[in-house]
Design an enzyme around this catalytic site. Sequence first.
Site, mmCIF file in Angstrom:
data_model
loop_
_atom_site.group_PDB
_atom_site.id
_atom_site.type_symbol
_atom_site.label_atom_id
_atom_site.label_comp_id
_atom_site.label_asym_id
_atom_site.label_seq_id
_atom_site.Cartn_x
_atom_site.Cartn_y
_atom_site.Cartn_z
ATOM 1 N N TYR A 1 -14.573 -1.309 9.465
ATOM 2 C CA TYR A 1 -13.118 -1.049 9.690
ATOM 3 C C TYR A 1 -12.702 -1.312 10.889
ATOM 4 O O TYR A 1 -11.426 -1.887 11.298
ATOM 5 C CB TYR A 1 -13.126 0.472 9.477
ATOM 6 N N ASP B 1 -1.435 -2.147 -5.158
ATOM 7 C CA ASP B 1 -2.190 -2.784 -5.948
ATOM 8 C C ASP B 1 -2.264 -2.210 -7.374
ATOM 9 O O ASP B 1 -2.288 -3.026 -8.623
ATOM 10 C CB ASP B 1 -3.417 -3.362 -5.576
ATOM 11 N N LEU C 1 1.558 3.546 -2.313
ATOM 12 C CA LEU C 1 1.086 4.779 -2.935
ATOM 13 C C LEU C 1 0.166 5.560 -1.998
ATOM 14 O O LEU C 1 -0.443 6.485 -2.899
ATOM 15 C CB LEU C 1 0.866 4.480 -4.231
ATOM 16 N N GLY C 2 -0.316 4.913 -1.009
ATOM 17 C CA GLY C 2 -1.432 5.620 -0.118
ATOM 18 C C GLY C 2 -1.022 6.986 0.647
ATOM 19 O O GLY C 2 0.339 7.381 0.476
ATOM 20 N N GLN C 3 -1.944 7.369 1.439
ATOM 21 C CA GLN C 3 -1.428 8.645 2.079
ATOM 22 C C GLN C 3 -0.341 8.241 2.953
ATOM 23 O O GLN C 3 0.655 9.072 3.035
ATOM 24 C CB GLN C 3 -2.779 8.879 3.172
ATOM 25 N N GLY D 1 0.728 -1.078 0.179
ATOM 26 C CA GLY D 1 0.091 -0.035 -0.113
ATOM 27 C C GLY D 1 0.849 1.294 0.197
ATOM 28 O O GLY D 1 0.676 2.348 0.534
ATOM 29 N N LYS E 1 -9.675 -3.862 12.316
ATOM 30 C CA LYS E 1 -8.666 -3.432 13.042
ATOM 31 C C LYS E 1 -8.599 -4.189 14.421
ATOM 32 O O LYS E 1 -7.246 -4.571 14.739
ATOM 33 C CB LYS E 1 -8.928 -1.950 13.324
HETATM 34 P P1 NAD Z 1 -4.765 4.982 1.766
HETATM 35 O O1 NAD Z 1 -6.298 4.475 1.398
HETATM 36 O O2 NAD Z 1 -4.145 6.208 1.475
HETATM 37 O O3 NAD Z 1 -3.657 3.973 1.051
HETATM 38 C C1 NAD Z 1 -3.789 2.583 0.850
HETATM 39 C C2 NAD Z 1 -3.258 2.108 -0.111
HETATM 40 O O4 NAD Z 1 -3.402 0.524 -0.318
HETATM 41 C C3 NAD Z 1 -3.560 2.680 -1.564
HETATM 42 O O5 NAD Z 1 -2.566 2.953 -2.338
HETATM 43 C C4 NAD Z 1 -4.363 1.376 -2.315
HETATM 44 O O6 NAD Z 1 -4.220 1.481 -3.667
HETATM 45 C C5 NAD Z 1 -3.562 0.225 -1.521
HETATM 46 N N1 NAD Z 1 -4.374 -1.039 -1.605
HETATM 47 C C6 NAD Z 1 -5.688 -0.850 -1.773
HETATM 48 N N2 NAD Z 1 -6.222 -2.498 -1.494
HETATM 49 C C7 NAD Z 1 -4.975 -3.321 -1.901
HETATM 50 C C8 NAD Z 1 -4.759 -4.537 -2.210
HETATM 51 N N3 NAD Z 1 -5.565 -5.311 -2.207
HETATM 52 N N4 NAD Z 1 -3.261 -4.954 -2.255
HETATM 53 C C9 NAD Z 1 -2.308 -3.883 -2.352
HETATM 54 N N5 NAD Z 1 -2.524 -2.633 -2.246
HETATM 55 C C10 NAD Z 1 -4.046 -2.150 -1.975
HETATM 56 O O7 NAD Z 1 -4.528 4.404 3.318
HETATM 57 P P2 NAD Z 1 -3.387 5.141 4.322
HETATM 58 O O8 NAD Z 1 -4.097 6.332 4.890
HETATM 59 O O9 NAD Z 1 -2.188 5.298 3.815
HETATM 60 O O10 NAD Z 1 -3.560 3.894 5.568
HETATM 61 C C11 NAD Z 1 -2.461 3.129 5.555
HETATM 62 C C12 NAD Z 1 -2.991 2.163 6.810
HETATM 63 O O11 NAD Z 1 -2.884 2.884 8.105
HETATM 64 C C13 NAD Z 1 -4.020 1.622 6.706
HETATM 65 O O12 NAD Z 1 -4.094 0.144 7.579
HETATM 66 C C14 NAD Z 1 -5.232 2.408 7.631
HETATM 67 O O13 NAD Z 1 -6.363 1.670 8.208
HETATM 68 C C15 NAD Z 1 -4.140 2.746 8.705
HETATM 69 N N6 NAD Z 1 -4.537 4.071 9.256
HETATM 70 C C16 NAD Z 1 -4.635 5.494 8.539
HETATM 71 C C17 NAD Z 1 -5.230 6.498 9.077
HETATM 72 C C18 NAD Z 1 -5.047 7.724 8.199
HETATM 73 O O14 NAD Z 1 -5.702 8.730 8.781
HETATM 74 N N7 NAD Z 1 -4.753 7.917 7.015
HETATM 75 C C19 NAD Z 1 -5.444 6.488 10.449
HETATM 76 C C20 NAD Z 1 -5.527 5.502 11.177
HETATM 77 C C21 NAD Z 1 -4.946 4.121 10.434
#
Ligand code: NAD
Length: 324
Positions: free
Chosen positions: A142, A35, A10-12, A8, A146
């Site tokens: 969710y 993904d 490329l996510g936030q 993951g 978790k």
């Molecule tokens: P995001 O949604 O920005 O990024 C998630 C990434 O996972 C995306 O790039 C997406 O393309 C990828 N993804 C989705 N399904 C996939 C799959 N089947 N295989 C591979 N990649 C896949 O999420 P984030 O904000 O970067 O969060 C990352 C983790 O941190 C998560 O577990 C989230 O629950 C946790 N989290 C985030 C926050 C927040 O505020 N951002 C707060 C608490 C916990």
Amino acid sequence: MKKILITGALGQIGSELTRALRAKYGVENVIATNDVASDRSAIVREGPFEVLDVLDYQRFLAIAEDYQVDTLIHLAALLSAVAETKPQLAWKVNMEGTMNALEVARERDLLFFTPSSIGAFGPSTPKDLTPQVTIQRPTTMYGVNKVAGELLCDYYYERFGVDTRGVRFPGLISYLAPPGGGTTDYAIEICYAAMDAGTYECPLSADTRLDMMYMPDAIHAIIDLLEADGSKLVHRNAFNISSMSFTPEEIAAEIRQIYPSFEMTYKVNPMLQKIADSWPNSLDATCAKEEWGFSYHYGLRGMLEDMFAHLPERQPAKRTKMLM
Ligand code: NAD
């Protein structure tokens, strides 16, 4: 940590964590996966990158073997608001994905990190200074994912000796990559809106208090916990961490100190409000401070000043997407 695999990426969180880890440990030692991929992404262009759906266990294991990684950071997930609209898919991605990640960590004897969330708590959890160990009866898919993920991390540590580590993140605020569909996304959108339009329609009620953290503090927390002496860690599921807690009304007032004409209206989104109302107001981070020295730098004002200093660098197209 010498060679790190990130899912993951490329996510936030991943976009900023990958950069920080590559700067610290060397570009070749941080293998980013996601993904879906875009050639425009600096993460894809600047270092090792593989397309990986975490539901594909064989490919997951093969990548870990090919690159001989010793650390796995599992970020791939569906976030709270998205999970609530697609609960069956969320169960699959969040649970099967986490099981696959833990299995890869067990098979390859990897140091393992995955984030939990304030979403792991529910309406019966004590709301203020929520303790590390307390009632966890979440009412969202969710949250169910978790809590189960936290228990799995405990289980893999106790049963198989996997070095599992995690934190319960509050809402994370950042400007580099857009948020992925969480309940706290408003705190990012409001910053873009303050700069672009001067007005913002908030989807949560004025007095909805939630824990938040600025991304640089979140990135430091992940690295500090991964580098911590494992023998000092009592908790293996996920540590409460916290740096600020505010309501929409309070962040709007603080923004007005910088942009005096900023205006906020409210149009409550019932689904988001219900999720937010089930979460704590603020977490007690004592265990994280005692067991691995968790600390943070940014409060609300410092975070806003830094956001407003960096937001003009972001492309207008990205800003438009965020406001939708
Ligand atoms: P995001 O949604 O920005 O990024 C998630 C990434 O996972 C995306 O790039 C997406 O393309 C990828 N993804 C989705 N399904 C996939 C799959 N089947 N295989 C591979 N990649 C896949 O999420 P984030 O904000 O970067 O969060 C990352 C983790 O941190 C998560 O577990 C989230 O629950 C946790 N989290 C985030 C926050 C927040 O505020 N951002 C707060 C608490 C916990």
